[in-house]
Scaffold this active site. Sequence first.
Site, PDB file in Angstrom:
ATOM      1  N   ARG A 236       0.856  -1.184   0.000  1.00  0.00           N
ATOM      2  CA  ARG A 236       0.000   0.000   0.000  1.00  0.00           C
ATOM      3  C   ARG A 236       0.890   1.231   0.000  1.00  0.00           C
ATOM      4  O   ARG A 236       1.902   1.284   0.709  1.00  0.00           O
ATOM      5  CB  ARG A 236      -0.918   0.021   1.238  1.00  0.00           C
ATOM      6  CG  ARG A 236      -2.023  -1.015   1.194  1.00  0.00           C
ATOM      7  CD  ARG A 236      -3.089  -0.662   0.160  1.00  0.00           C
ATOM      8  NE  ARG A 236      -4.155  -1.662   0.118  1.00  0.00           N
ATOM      9  CZ  ARG A 236      -4.152  -2.721  -0.691  1.00  0.00           C
ATOM     10  NH1 ARG A 236      -3.136  -2.930  -1.509  1.00  0.00           N
ATOM     11  NH2 ARG A 236      -5.151  -3.574  -0.671  1.00  0.00           N
ATOM     12  N   GLU A 265      -3.191   7.613  -4.770  1.00  0.00           N
ATOM     13  CA  GLU A 265      -3.369   7.213  -6.172  1.00  0.00           C
ATOM     14  C   GLU A 265      -4.603   7.865  -6.791  1.00  0.00           C
ATOM     15  O   GLU A 265      -5.649   7.942  -6.142  1.00  0.00           O
ATOM     16  CB  GLU A 265      -3.517   5.686  -6.260  1.00  0.00           C
ATOM     17  CG  GLU A 265      -2.273   4.940  -5.867  1.00  0.00           C
ATOM     18  CD  GLU A 265      -2.425   3.425  -6.042  1.00  0.00           C
ATOM     19  OE1 GLU A 265      -3.350   2.988  -6.753  1.00  0.00           O
ATOM     20  OE2 GLU A 265      -1.607   2.694  -5.483  1.00  0.00           O
ATOM     21  N   HIS A 283       0.150   0.471 -10.460  1.00  0.00           N
ATOM     22  CA  HIS A 283      -0.596  -0.501  -9.655  1.00  0.00           C
ATOM     23  C   HIS A 283      -0.919  -1.760 -10.473  1.00  0.00           C
ATOM     24  O   HIS A 283      -2.085  -2.115 -10.677  1.00  0.00           O
ATOM     25  CB  HIS A 283      -1.891   0.121  -9.106  1.00  0.00           C
ATOM     26  CG  HIS A 283      -2.360  -0.534  -7.844  1.00  0.00           C
ATOM     27  ND1 HIS A 283      -2.925   0.163  -6.805  1.00  0.00           N
ATOM     28  CD2 HIS A 283      -2.352  -1.838  -7.450  1.00  0.00           C
ATOM     29  CE1 HIS A 283      -3.251  -0.676  -5.828  1.00  0.00           C
ATOM     30  NE2 HIS A 283      -2.919  -1.895  -6.192  1.00  0.00           N
TER      31      HIS A 283
END
Length: 323
Positions: A236, A265, A283
């Site tokens: 994360r 993000e 990601h």
Amino acid sequence: MKVLVTRRLPERVMAYLEERADVTCAAEDRGLTREELIAGLQGKDALLCLLTDKIDAEVMDANPYLRVIANYAVGYNNIDIEAATARGITVTNTPDVLTAATADMAWALLMAVSRRIVEGDTLVRSGGWTGWAPLQLIGGDVTGATLGLVGLGRIGRAMMRRAQGFDMDILYWNRTRLAAEEEAELGIRYGTLEEVMRTADYVSIHVAYTEQTHHLIGERELRSMKPGAYLINTARGAHIDEAALVRALREGWIAGAGLDVYEREPELASGLTKLENVVLAPHLGSATLQTREEMGMMAVRSILAVMDEERPDHVVNTGLYEQ
């Protein structure tokens, strides 16, 4: 059964669900706004959402008939679990299936940043490469180096196995230490977080995101790393203080970083994209067709189980089924 899917999933998943339910999904391939999410949830029995969807009490209260929230992710910090439990809503996730793909991504970032692959690709494409040179894009050794694992869950262990193929010395920190016998069997050593950060040539983060792990890696931890060390994060983004990381990369506290996740993000910390000693991926940890399909099928099976009055395989708020 009526289901809201917040963003279109692989075709195999959508076809399977659409054969079994009345499915609503946005026509455009983008995330729903909060207003669209609340409006779309009206009259639905189930919600299949993404990690990027914030599902709080207000969203849940928009539809008192909602029975299940299936999160298309392993993590579920985007969902207010306490609020869901209080309303009798089952929350599920998709563990295990993306372990290998995410570990592969972490390993790819480790190799890419240490061997300066992206910089080399840019040099060749620019037409500026004039041929082999003894000091051109010198990187860091991987074979025989020390890998520090911050977290030793499923993905951390998968990363461990990959590193063993490169004869790496593996040092780990985990909230719960393994028994000495298991450490010996796995061929790994335990250290405090401070020892891992200070000792490792590569530090790879694999802990779950909680209030305790927010900014787990900050200025103090980054300054303690070797100047030639690399930081890898596929867990994360908020595990790392990104502003401190930018300073670390710019000022040479560490050699480089490989990132697949970010604190806000898709927004990045100021200055991050201007640095050459960081590899930035959008990601992609679970981004293989097989993995994304199986994540979707797992989420759909969870929804179907709840609608059939059965317990799904991967319940987050297990208390609902233990009363």
